[in-house]
Write a protein that holds these residues in place. Structure first.
Motif, PDB file in Angstrom:
ATOM      1  N   UNK A   1      47.807  38.156  47.472  1.00 16.11           N
ATOM      2  CA  UNK A   1      47.486  37.177  46.434  1.00 16.11           C
ATOM      3  C   UNK A   1      45.974  37.014  46.282  1.00 16.11           C
ATOM      4  N   UNK A   2      45.596  36.360  45.239  1.00 17.41           N
ATOM      5  CA  UNK A   2      44.186  36.088  45.000  1.00 17.41           C
ATOM      6  C   UNK A   2      44.031  34.950  44.021  1.00 17.41           C
ATOM      7  N   UNK A   3      42.802  34.629  43.706  1.00 17.36           N
ATOM      8  CA  UNK A   3      42.525  33.612  42.707  1.00 17.36           C
ATOM      9  C   UNK A   3      41.466  34.159  41.757  1.00 17.36           C
ATOM     10  N   UNK A   4      41.700  33.967  40.479  1.00 15.83           N
ATOM     11  CA  UNK A   4      40.695  34.343  39.487  1.00 15.83           C
ATOM     12  C   UNK A   4      39.988  33.066  39.053  1.00 15.83           C
ATOM     13  N   UNK A   5      38.677  33.042  39.220  1.00 23.54           N
ATOM     14  CA  UNK A   5      37.895  31.869  38.842  1.00 23.54           C
ATOM     15  C   UNK A   5      37.198  32.181  37.524  1.00 23.54           C
ATOM     16  N   UNK A   6      37.552  31.444  36.491  1.00 26.44           N
ATOM     17  CA  UNK A   6      36.908  31.674  35.199  1.00 26.44           C
ATOM     18  C   UNK A   6      35.825  30.614  35.010  1.00 26.44           C
ATOM     19  N   UNK A   7      34.579  31.034  35.230  1.00 21.02           N
ATOM     20  CA  UNK A   7      33.486  30.053  35.180  1.00 21.02           C
ATOM     21  C   UNK A   7      33.225  29.565  33.760  1.00 21.02           C
TER      22      UNK A   7
ATOM     23  N   UNK B   1      37.469  41.707  46.908  1.00 20.12           N
ATOM     24  CA  UNK B   1      37.766  40.413  47.516  1.00 20.12           C
ATOM     25  C   UNK B   1      38.999  39.827  46.826  1.00 20.12           C
ATOM     26  N   UNK B   2      39.652  38.908  47.490  1.00 17.87           N
ATOM     27  CA  UNK B   2      40.853  38.313  46.903  1.00 17.87           C
ATOM     28  C   UNK B   2      40.500  37.298  45.832  1.00 17.87           C
ATOM     29  N   UNK B   3      39.368  36.649  46.000  1.00 21.47           N
ATOM     30  CA  UNK B   3      38.909  35.722  44.977  1.00 21.47           C
ATOM     31  C   UNK B   3      37.958  36.492  44.069  1.00 21.47           C
ATOM     32  N   UNK B   4      38.158  36.325  42.759  1.00 21.77           N
ATOM     33  CA  UNK B   4      37.334  37.077  41.815  1.00 21.77           C
ATOM     34  C   UNK B   4      36.836  36.148  40.712  1.00 21.77           C
ATOM     35  N   UNK B   5      35.735  36.525  40.117  1.00 21.96           N
ATOM     36  CA  UNK B   5      35.083  35.646  39.145  1.00 21.96           C
ATOM     37  C   UNK B   5      34.851  36.325  37.807  1.00 21.96           C
ATOM     38  N   UNK B   6      34.929  35.515  36.742  1.00 23.34           N
ATOM     39  CA  UNK B   6      34.523  35.969  35.412  1.00 23.34           C
ATOM     40  C   UNK B   6      33.418  35.039  34.928  1.00 23.34           C
TER      41      UNK B   6
ATOM     42  N   UNK C   1      32.402  42.330  33.470  1.00 29.64           N
ATOM     43  CA  UNK C   1      32.385  42.526  34.926  1.00 29.64           C
ATOM     44  C   UNK C   1      33.248  41.473  35.616  1.00 29.64           C
ATOM     45  N   UNK C   2      34.019  41.925  36.583  1.00 31.98           N
ATOM     46  CA  UNK C   2      34.767  40.988  37.423  1.00 31.98           C
ATOM     47  C   UNK C   2      34.080  41.003  38.787  1.00 31.98           C
ATOM     48  N   UNK C   3      33.452  39.901  39.134  1.00 34.63           N
ATOM     49  CA  UNK C   3      32.765  39.888  40.436  1.00 34.63           C
ATOM     50  C   UNK C   3      33.818  39.746  41.524  1.00 34.63           C
ATOM     51  N   UNK C   4      33.766  40.667  42.482  1.00 37.65           N
ATOM     52  CA  UNK C   4      34.765  40.645  43.553  1.00 37.65           C
ATOM     53  C   UNK C   4      35.795  41.748  43.403  1.00 37.65           C
ATOM     54  N   UNK C   5      35.794  42.386  42.246  1.00 35.26           N
ATOM     55  CA  UNK C   5      36.728  43.493  42.036  1.00 35.26           C
ATOM     56  C   UNK C   5      36.432  44.625  43.019  1.00 35.26           C
ATOM     57  N   UNK C   6      35.142  44.987  43.108  1.00 37.15           N
ATOM     58  CA  UNK C   6      34.788  46.103  43.984  1.00 37.15           C
ATOM     59  C   UNK C   6      33.755  45.719  45.049  1.00 37.15           C
ATOM     60  N   UNK C   7      33.094  44.584  44.893  1.00 39.26           N
ATOM     61  CA  UNK C   7      32.040  44.192  45.847  1.00 39.26           C
ATOM     62  C   UNK C   7      32.584  44.232  47.277  1.00 39.26           C
TER      63      UNK C   7
ATOM     64  N   UNK D   1      42.232  39.519  33.863  1.00 40.90           N
ATOM     65  CA  UNK D   1      40.796  39.459  33.588  1.00 40.90           C
ATOM     66  C   UNK D   1      40.388  40.523  32.590  1.00 40.90           C
ATOM     67  N   UNK D   2      40.930  41.712  32.763  1.00 43.15           N
ATOM     68  CA  UNK D   2      40.572  42.802  31.848  1.00 43.15           C
ATOM     69  C   UNK D   2      41.030  42.487  30.431  1.00 43.15           C
ATOM     70  N   UNK D   3      42.209  41.910  30.354  1.00 39.54           N
ATOM     71  CA  UNK D   3      42.746  41.525  29.053  1.00 39.54           C
ATOM     72  C   UNK D   3      41.812  40.501  28.383  1.00 39.54           C
ATOM     73  N   UNK D   4      41.432  39.488  29.164  1.00 40.90           N
ATOM     74  CA  UNK D   4      40.559  38.440  28.611  1.00 40.90           C
ATOM     75  C   UNK D   4      39.240  39.022  28.125  1.00 40.90           C
TER      76      UNK D   4
END
Ligand code: SF4
Ligand code: SF4
Ligand code: SF4
Lengths: 412, 304
Positions: free
Chosen positions: B44-50, B238-243, B228-234, B214-217
């Protein structure tokens, strides 16, 4: 009759004004240490969530391990390469390593938040952790060092066991144990001597692996995948200078003649060893092109330059010069510079190079941290002095004595 | 004799150095660190949309509450004073929201929630001397306080500077950080912060689904997001990712590469210890030298 060198306990007054001064430093340090254990790390140190490690890890542990390298380098030279003329240096070097590592252990004990769980790594293994590797190797090596020290105990007390009071009854049995120990040790010591060198090579290099995981948080002047090699090479090159410095200091302090000839001879190794280290360090710098950071004038670049110029290049030049090697003062200064260089290198790697992405202020050690560190060094000096007065460690001219190599490997 | 000694010594020193150098040079690519196969496809993970977050800081309140800390009155969290200072997660608040100016839309500042990223190949797990940290099947990175010795190596290792430590305690000081509310999620609940978020700035779900969302958005609203999705590859993901609408570095996200944080150190570590071969080889080598030099010494003695 000829005067031959033999290790015997030093006869000298223990307390001198200098020693009293050192004892006072030790006492102040221990007071702060008490504060740490009563009120927690935060009460005595400037450590915080930004800077989890300070000088207790950077100096007491990391530099402590490096500066104890005289133990294994001298043991290797004297006992593995069998250069018997260096035999006189092995015991003092061993004692320094023994005390050095004991205090490294104290340093760790002081720094970890849950000191009463210090035994956890013995049963909870994480082979991926560089710290685990360093910890385990240091524990084993410390044990090996105590075993290597045993012959000095047997030699000192064999046939002279004289326990006070009611313990007298045990005199015979203790003596018997010492005799048995003495005989067995002689046969198996080679196992421990080699193990000591292997363990040292392992943890000296793993100490370099420690900070690699900090990744981008570590300044590129120091962050490199070859850190383990650099740490190992610098440990090799600081070993003999430590032995030289201690030997000269001890002879000065006890008013004895310095073992100049042996030391001069030993000092020939230092130049080439330092040269190899310098070459590796420069090679790494050019391959990674980290020299660009030297163009920015900031704490990191200044500290790096000082470390390299004063701690490596100048002493390297000095050790390559026969005139310096023949001269006690020259030897002393050159050795001190190498020691300073390695000390600063460990400090730089663990403290200066660590640059967290989020900070509110940079770390500077607190008065408490500094005094605990000084206190440990002071205690170490006091113990060294006591040990060489109790045990046969420093070789002195004795009429008609036959030099006996305690560790001579029989039947090897 | 003197010359001979030195040459021998250097020869062997060079050999020793060479061995270790060879090991250290193992490239991190060759020896992949923590292997991916332990990672569940369904983690699981969380997508954080800033761009959605309004900075109400209810997540901070809920996080404290779910972990049994004094959270105080939720109304006080609307006080915007706190945004004047950049804050970091701390012992009794595993998440904080920071506010940044938005030059494009001055009246819509950008709010960024900070907590543990729950890395797929976490540096903290690799570093911990006793193995107190672990990556769980559900994606969370948690730790066992009972094992911890308080060495703080996990703090040194974490690329996001997340774990904190109770420096003010003399006995049983703890390492603390966001635990992904793994106890709540095990019971089928949402993580506290996700549950309370009034604007759905936080989306809880399978990591791979989150990436698709995220890609859809980004595709639907190219003006709203940078690509860019921060956390996708960094650091290996990571399980938590940011837009976000602007470059992540403007919001103090650390610049990190894509190789897993523990990668280099673990491959060196395993190189030096590979099945105990290097230490044993060194032992044998030194034993050999000891034996040879002993005999040489003897012969030397006889010659004289
Ligand atoms: S963000 Fe830090 S603490 Fe969290 S999982 Fe990654 S390395 Fe560990
Ligand atoms: S502080 Fe505790 S959890 Fe962190 S690395 Fe050390 S033992 Fe592990
Ligand atoms: S997942 Fe749980 S622990 Fe982590 S920030 Fe949200 S509420 Fe806090």
């Amino acid at each position: 009759m000829e005067h031959n060198l033999q290790p015997i306990p030093v006869k000298h007054k223990y307390f001198t004004p200098g020693v009293i001064f050192i004892a006072i430093i030790a006492a102040i340090g221990m007071t702060f240490l008490l504060g740490r254990f009563l009120f927690g790390l935060g009460a005595v140190t400037n450590l915080d969530n930004f800077y989890p490690w300070g000088i207790w890890i950077g100096l007491d542990v990391a530099a402590g391990v490096a500066l104890a390298a005289g133990g294994f380098t001298t043991a290797a030279l004297g006992h593995i390469w069998h250069r018997d003329k260096y035999e006189v240096l092995v015991r003092p070097a061993l004692l320094t390593a023994l005390l050095g590592y004991t205090f490294v252990a104290f340093g760790v004990f002081t720094d970890i938040g849950r000191w009463y769980y210090i035994w956890h790594p013995l049963i909870m293994w994480n082979g991926n952790s560089a710290l685990f590797e360093v910890g385990i190797c240091v524990m084993f090596y410390l044990t090996v060092l105590y075993i290597e020290f045993l012959p000095m105990v047997t030699e000192r007390f064999m046939g002279k066991v004289n326990l006070p009071g009611f313990l007298k009854a045990f005199n015979k049995i203790v003596d018997k144990i010492l005799h048995v120990l003495d005989r067995t040790l002689n046969k198996v010591m080679w196992i421990f001597i080699i193990a000591g060198v292997v363990l040292s090579c392992l943890h000296q290099s793993s100490l370099g692996t420690l900070m690699i995981i900090a990744g981008e948080k570590m300044h590129p002047l120091w962050q490199t995948p070859v850190l383990p090699l650099l740490f190992l090479l610098s440990a090799f090159s600081v070993g003999f200078p430590m032995v030289i410095m201690e030997s000269l200091t001890a002879s000065k302090s006890f008013g004895m003649k310095p073992e100049k000839e042996v030391l001069t001879s030993l000092s020939r190794f230092v130049g080439p060893l330092l040269g190899v280290y310098l070459a590796a360090k420069l090679g790494d710098m050019f391959i990674r092109e980290s020299f660009v950071y030297l163009a920015e004038i900031n704490t990191a670049s200044i500290m790096f330059t000082v470390e390299m110029v004063i701690g490596v290049i100048i002493p390297l030049r000095m050790f390559l010069s026969p005139a310096v090697r023949e001269n006690t003062t020259g030897l002393y200064i050159a050795s001190m510079l190498v020691i300073f260089g390695v000390l600063l290198n460990r400090f730089n790697n663990f403290v200066i190079a660590y640059d967290p992405p989020y900070t509110d202020a940079s770390y500077f050690p607190s008065v408490g941290e500094i005094f605990v560190t000084l206190g440990f060094v002071a205690l170490e000096i006091l113990l060294y002095r006591a040990f060489v007065m109790i045990f046969p460690i420093i070789s002195q001219p004795v009429k008609g004595a036959i030099q006996k190599a305690k560790y001579a490997i029989k039947g090897a | 004799m003197g010359k001979q000694t030195r040459r021998d010594f250097l020869k062997v020193s060079a050999a020793l150095g060479g061995t270790v150098a060879g090991l250290s040079a193992l490239s991190p690519k060759e020896a992949k660190a923590a292997d991916m196969k332990n990672l569940s496809e369904d983690r699981m993970g969380v997508l954080v949309d800033t761009t959605v977050c309004i900075g109400c800081r209810r997540c901070e309140w809920m996080c404290k509450k779910t972990h049994g800390y004094d959270a105080g009155d939720i109304e006080t969290y609307s006080d915007e004073e706190v945004f004047n200072k950049m804050r970091r997660p701390h012992n009794e608040g595993y998440t904080v929201v920071n506010r940044y100016d938005n030059p494009d839309q001055p009246y819509h500042p950008i709010n960024v929630k900070v907590q543990c990223m729950h890395c797929d190949q976490p540096a903290c797990v690799s570093a911990c001397i006793v193995g107190a940290f672990s990556k769980k099947e559900d994606g969370s990175v948690i730790w066992d306080t009972g094992m911890c010795i308080g060495c703080r190596y996990c703090m040194v290792a974490c690329p996001f500077q997340i774990p904190t430590f109770e420096y003010d305690k003399a006995i049983e000081p703890d390492i603390r950080k966001c635990d992904f509310c793994h106890e709540r999620t095990a019971e089928g609940l949402l993580p506290g912060c996700v549950e309370i978020c009034p604007v759905e700035a936080l989306t809880y779900g399978k990591r791979r689904d989150l990436i698709a969302i995220a890609e859809k958005r980004m595709e639907l609203y190219p003006d709203r997001y940078i690509n860019k999705i921060y956390g996708h590859t960094e650091v290996g993901g990571t399980s938590w990712m940011y837009m976000a609408s602007r470059d992540f570095h403007e919001f103090d996200f650390p610049k990190l590469k894509n190789n897993p944080a523990p990668g280099v150190s673990e491959s060196i570590q395993h190189g030096i210890f590979a099945y105990f071969v290097p230490p044993i080889a060194l032992y044998a080598l030194l034993g050999g030298i000891m034996w040879v030099s002993k005999n040489k010494e003897k012969k030397h003695g006889e010659d004289e």
